[in-house]
Design an enzyme around this catalytic site. Sequence first.
Site, PDB file in Angstrom:
ATOM      1  N   ASP A  15       0.830  -1.214   0.000  1.00 47.81           N
ATOM      2  CA  ASP A  15       0.000   0.000   0.000  1.00 47.81           C
ATOM      3  C   ASP A  15       0.863   1.261   0.000  1.00 47.81           C
ATOM      4  OD1 ASP A  15      -2.363   1.401  -0.067  1.00 47.81           O
ATOM      5  OD2 ASP A  15      -2.816   1.158   2.068  1.00 47.81           O
ATOM      6  N   HIS A  32       2.452   3.032  -9.127  1.00 50.22           N
ATOM      7  CA  HIS A  32       2.225   1.592  -9.314  1.00 50.22           C
ATOM      8  C   HIS A  32       3.383   0.963 -10.085  1.00 50.22           C
ATOM      9  CE1 HIS A  32      -1.592   2.097  -7.535  1.00 50.22           C
ATOM     10  NE2 HIS A  32      -2.195   2.672  -8.560  1.00 50.22           N
ATOM     11  N   LEU A 126      11.084 -20.005  -4.916  1.00 46.97           N
ATOM     12  CA  LEU A 126      10.047 -19.213  -4.247  1.00 46.97           C
ATOM     13  C   LEU A 126       8.655 -19.585  -4.767  1.00 46.97           C
ATOM     14  CD1 LEU A 126       9.532 -16.792  -2.277  1.00 46.97           C
ATOM     15  CD2 LEU A 126       9.404 -15.351  -4.318  1.00 46.97           C
TER      16      LEU A 126
HETATM   17  C1  IPE Z   1      -5.654  -2.785  -0.523  1.00 42.15           C
HETATM   18  O1  IPE Z   1      -5.267  -1.470  -0.572  1.00 42.15           O
HETATM   19  C2  IPE Z   1      -5.567  -3.400  -1.895  1.00 42.15           C
HETATM   20  C3  IPE Z   1      -4.234  -3.563  -2.473  1.00 42.15           C
HETATM   21  C4  IPE Z   1      -3.103  -3.216  -1.922  1.00 42.15           C
HETATM   22  C5  IPE Z   1      -4.212  -4.187  -3.761  1.00 42.15           C
HETATM   23  P1  IPE Z   1      -6.292  -0.280  -0.773  1.00 42.15           P
HETATM   24  O2  IPE Z   1      -5.489   0.957  -0.710  1.00 42.15           O
HETATM   25  O3  IPE Z   1      -7.104  -0.513  -1.990  1.00 42.15           O
HETATM   26  O4  IPE Z   1      -7.244  -0.437   0.496  1.00 42.15           O
HETATM   27  P2  IPE Z   1      -8.074   0.656   1.309  1.00 42.15           P
HETATM   28  O5  IPE Z   1      -9.018   1.274   0.328  1.00 42.15           O
HETATM   29  O6  IPE Z   1      -7.090   1.669   1.817  1.00 42.15           O
HETATM   30  O7  IPE Z   1      -8.736  -0.096   2.406  1.00 42.15           O
HETATM   31  C1  IPE Z   2      -1.634   0.175  -3.387  1.00 45.50           C
HETATM   32  O1  IPE Z   2      -1.370   1.540  -3.421  1.00 45.50           O
HETATM   33  C2  IPE Z   2      -1.726  -0.448  -4.763  1.00 45.50           C
HETATM   34  C3  IPE Z   2      -3.083  -0.815  -5.179  1.00 45.50           C
HETATM   35  C4  IPE Z   2      -4.150  -0.736  -4.465  1.00 45.50           C
HETATM   36  C5  IPE Z   2      -3.203  -1.350  -6.519  1.00 45.50           C
HETATM   37  P1  IPE Z   2      -2.543   2.588  -3.432  1.00 45.50           P
HETATM   38  O2  IPE Z   2      -2.902   2.884  -4.861  1.00 45.50           O
HETATM   39  O3  IPE Z   2      -3.669   2.127  -2.605  1.00 45.50           O
HETATM   40  O4  IPE Z   2      -1.832   3.848  -2.812  1.00 45.50           O
HETATM   41  P2  IPE Z   2      -2.484   4.899  -1.793  1.00 45.50           P
HETATM   42  O5  IPE Z   2      -3.051   4.126  -0.664  1.00 45.50           O
HETATM   43  O6  IPE Z   2      -3.516   5.658  -2.543  1.00 45.50           O
HETATM   44  O7  IPE Z   2      -1.324   5.753  -1.387  1.00 45.50           O
HETATM   45 MG    MG Z   3      -4.135   2.386  -0.651  1.00 43.71          MG
END
Ligand code: IPE
Ligand code: IPE
Ligand code: MG
Length: 235
Positions: A15, A32, A126
């Site tokens: 995240d 990403h 892995l």
């Molecule tokens: C969880 O992260 C999903 C992934 C990392 C793929 P999100 O950023 O989407 O989750 P919330 O919305 O903060 O709960």
């Molecule tokens: C996690 O990073 C990756 C995915 C959910 C695909 P985020 O896109 O949720 O990044 P933040 O939470 O907005 O910083």
């Molecule tokens: Mg996020």
Amino acid sequence: MDKSNVPEHIAIIMDGNGRWAKKKHMPRNYGHSQGSKTLERVCEDAYNMGVKYVTVYAFSTENWSRSEEEVNGLMSLLRVYMKDAIKKSKKNNMRVRIIGDITRLAPDLQESIRTLEEASKDYTGLQFQVALNYGGRDEIIRTVKKLSSKVKEGTLSVENITEEMFSDNLDTKGIPDPDLLIRTSAEQRISNFMLWQLSYTELYFPEVLWPDFSKKDLEDAIAYYNKRERRYGGV
Ligand code: IPE
Ligand code: IPE
Ligand code: MG
């Protein structure tokens, strides 16, 4: 690091990509793409440290609600990632499995996934799981549906439904439950990840944003895990 103290299975909620990009005044999809580079490095480091299984949350059932631009960007990134993974899995003897409902993904992506899973199925390095269009609730519901139809057909009796056989019908069939969950970016939520499998997992929430997650951060996570005294309800 003594390999006997290393968790066998690490699950990661990667995240903070969006916030990382924002800090750099760049589009979210840049975060990403950097995040996917971090992932490759982390898999290598984890394996070298003695970790056997790594499972990462790449796209949740809820992530479809993001902008079309972001979803398309993530899907393009996955396309490239899956194609590359075929070569990399061979080079690194790495088995790749996808968890989640892939039927909602584009047909060409589904095809690459099947090719990758098939090509890597005997690799003993892995064991790498990628959660795509994955939701813990969705996985449980799909499993309940699978078992219910067996009951309806008469090939399964209700009395024979146990925790073990339920586990064997989840997407993670054959994979031990995670020992350690890492969620980066200081968020302390599960966000629908591996709801069944995380029952007794140790949880670790570092502040670092995923694209910046380093080898040192992984070592810190493992050191944290080693300080825990794991309990399973006993004394
Ligand atoms: C969880 O992260 C999903 C992934 C990392 C793929 P999100 O950023 O989407 O989750 P919330 O919305 O903060 O709960
Ligand atoms: C996690 O990073 C990756 C995915 C959910 C695909 P985020 O896109 O949720 O990044 P933040 O939470 O907005 O910083
Ligand atoms: Mg996020």
